[in-house]
Design a protein around this motif. Structure first.
Motif, mmCIF file in Angstrom:
data_model
loop_
_atom_site.group_PDB
_atom_site.id
_atom_site.type_symbol
_atom_site.label_atom_id
_atom_site.label_comp_id
_atom_site.label_asym_id
_atom_site.label_seq_id
_atom_site.Cartn_x
_atom_site.Cartn_y
_atom_site.Cartn_z
ATOM 1 N N ARG A 34 0.845 -1.191 0.000
ATOM 2 C CA ARG A 34 0.000 0.000 0.000
ATOM 3 C C ARG A 34 0.885 1.247 0.000
ATOM 4 O O ARG A 34 1.927 1.294 0.672
ATOM 5 C CB ARG A 34 -0.902 0.009 1.235
ATOM 6 C CG ARG A 34 -1.906 -1.144 1.267
ATOM 7 C CD ARG A 34 -3.045 -0.911 0.302
ATOM 8 N NE ARG A 34 -4.020 -2.002 0.301
ATOM 9 C CZ ARG A 34 -5.334 -1.821 0.273
ATOM 10 N NH1 ARG A 34 -5.838 -0.604 0.235
ATOM 11 N NH2 ARG A 34 -6.152 -2.869 0.257
ATOM 12 N N LEU A 35 0.444 2.258 -0.729
ATOM 13 C CA LEU A 35 1.209 3.488 -0.881
ATOM 14 C C LEU A 35 0.384 4.653 -0.350
ATOM 15 O O LEU A 35 -0.630 5.019 -0.938
ATOM 16 C CB LEU A 35 1.570 3.716 -2.348
ATOM 17 C CG LEU A 35 2.378 2.597 -3.012
ATOM 18 C CD1 LEU A 35 2.491 2.841 -4.516
ATOM 19 C CD2 LEU A 35 3.763 2.483 -2.378
ATOM 20 N N ASN A 36 0.826 5.216 0.754
ATOM 21 C CA ASN A 36 0.160 6.370 1.352
ATOM 22 C C ASN A 36 1.002 7.599 1.052
ATOM 23 O O ASN A 36 2.177 7.664 1.434
ATOM 24 C CB ASN A 36 0.014 6.157 2.857
ATOM 25 C CG ASN A 36 -0.646 7.332 3.556
ATOM 26 O OD1 ASN A 36 -0.013 8.354 3.797
ATOM 27 N ND2 ASN A 36 -1.940 7.185 3.866
ATOM 28 N N ASP A 37 0.413 8.577 0.351
ATOM 29 C CA ASP A 37 1.218 9.729 -0.080
ATOM 30 C C ASP A 37 1.789 10.502 1.096
ATOM 31 O O ASP A 37 2.902 11.020 1.034
ATOM 32 C CB ASP A 37 0.426 10.628 -1.021
ATOM 33 C CG ASP A 37 -0.871 11.134 -0.428
ATOM 34 O OD1 ASP A 37 -1.160 10.850 0.743
ATOM 35 O OD2 ASP A 37 -1.622 11.822 -1.157
ATOM 36 N N GLY A 38 1.042 10.589 2.210
ATOM 37 C CA GLY A 38 1.557 11.305 3.374
ATOM 38 C C GLY A 38 2.758 10.614 3.988
ATOM 39 O O GLY A 38 3.771 11.255 4.312
ATOM 40 N N GLU A 39 2.680 9.294 4.136
ATOM 41 C CA GLU A 39 3.799 8.547 4.699
ATOM 42 C C GLU A 39 5.013 8.603 3.785
ATOM 43 O O GLU A 39 6.151 8.758 4.247
ATOM 44 C CB GLU A 39 3.386 7.096 4.928
ATOM 45 C CG GLU A 39 2.331 6.906 6.017
ATOM 46 C CD GLU A 39 1.885 5.468 6.136
ATOM 47 O OE1 GLU A 39 2.420 4.611 5.382
ATOM 48 O OE2 GLU A 39 1.007 5.185 6.977
ATOM 49 N N LEU A 40 4.779 8.473 2.495
ATOM 50 C CA LEU A 40 5.886 8.534 1.538
ATOM 51 C C LEU A 40 6.525 9.916 1.530
ATOM 52 O O LEU A 40 7.749 10.044 1.440
ATOM 53 C CB LEU A 40 5.394 8.170 0.141
ATOM 54 C CG LEU A 40 4.957 6.716 -0.054
ATOM 55 C CD1 LEU A 40 4.286 6.547 -1.413
ATOM 56 C CD2 LEU A 40 6.144 5.771 0.067
#
Length: 217
Positions: A34-40
């Protein structure tokens, strides 16, 4: 530009793209992750905007998949899509070699030899991403020389889908066979041997196919 001027947004977007692409092809971000823009964005030290732009680009290239209001994740390896992309990219590189051959000069040959030396050094150092960058630069020379913009854009569009194959090849002993194949391609171009140059180019790209053993000649 002085050192204290703001970095253009385009460069932030490209920085995010390069970092995410490297993480995907190396397996750090595995298929299905999963790709979370905030975490990335936090991990990359960037704002969300360039990360979102990078994810959108990766989605168009088939490395990320997204469902609105549901998920954004690393795309699984779709064997048919990869096989189709490989067949197209291989054919276009053969076309580039054919069109470039009458125009290749000593400077172009030397650029290719320099990139192959950089490729070999990266392989020896276990630097897979460095090997991929040098390989890109080497194969870009005939594309640049032939001047076919449509060809160049199509190769740019579909090559990212092959990155995971390249990463697998260039992280193993099979990468050493590529050094010799590159030299054969360069020698054929320098010698104006069209049939040989096209055949070697075909061989180089065919060797990326999953399950195909390395075949240095």
């Amino acid at each position: 530009m002085t050192a204290l001027e703001p970095v253009p947004r385009r460069l932030l977007r490209d920085r995010a793209y390069d970092a995410l692409l490297a993480a995907i092809v190396s397996g750090e971000l595995a298929p299905g992750s999963r790709l979370n823009d905030g975490e990335l964005a936090d991990r990359l030290g960037l704002s969300r905007a360039p990360v979102r732009q990078a994810l959108a680009r990766l989605a168009t290239e088939g490395l990320v998949e997204s469902k609105p209001q549901s998920f954004t994740r690393v795309a699984p390896v779709a064997e048919r899509d990869v096989a189709d992309a490989l067949a197209l990219v291989r054919t276009l590189h053969e076309m580039a070699v054919r069109e470039a051959l009458p125009l290749v000069d000593a400077a172009a040959v030397e650029r290719m030899r320099a990139e192959n030396a950089r490729f070999a050094a990266a392989v020896d150092a276990g630097d897979t991403m460095g090997a991929m960058a040098a390989d890109d630069a080497l194969h870009a020379v005939p594309i640049q020389v032939c001047g076919n913009r449509a060809l160049a854009e199509t190769v740019r569009r579909w090559t990212p889908l092959l990155r995971r194959l390249e990463c697998l090849r260039f992280s193993t002993e099979a990468a050493r066979a590529s050094v010799g194949l590159h030299e054969q391609l360069i020698d054929a171009l320098a010698g104006r041997d069209e049939a040989r140059a096209v055949a070697v180019s075909h061989h180089i790209w065919s060797d990326l196919a999953p399950g195909r053993p390395a075949q240095g000649e």
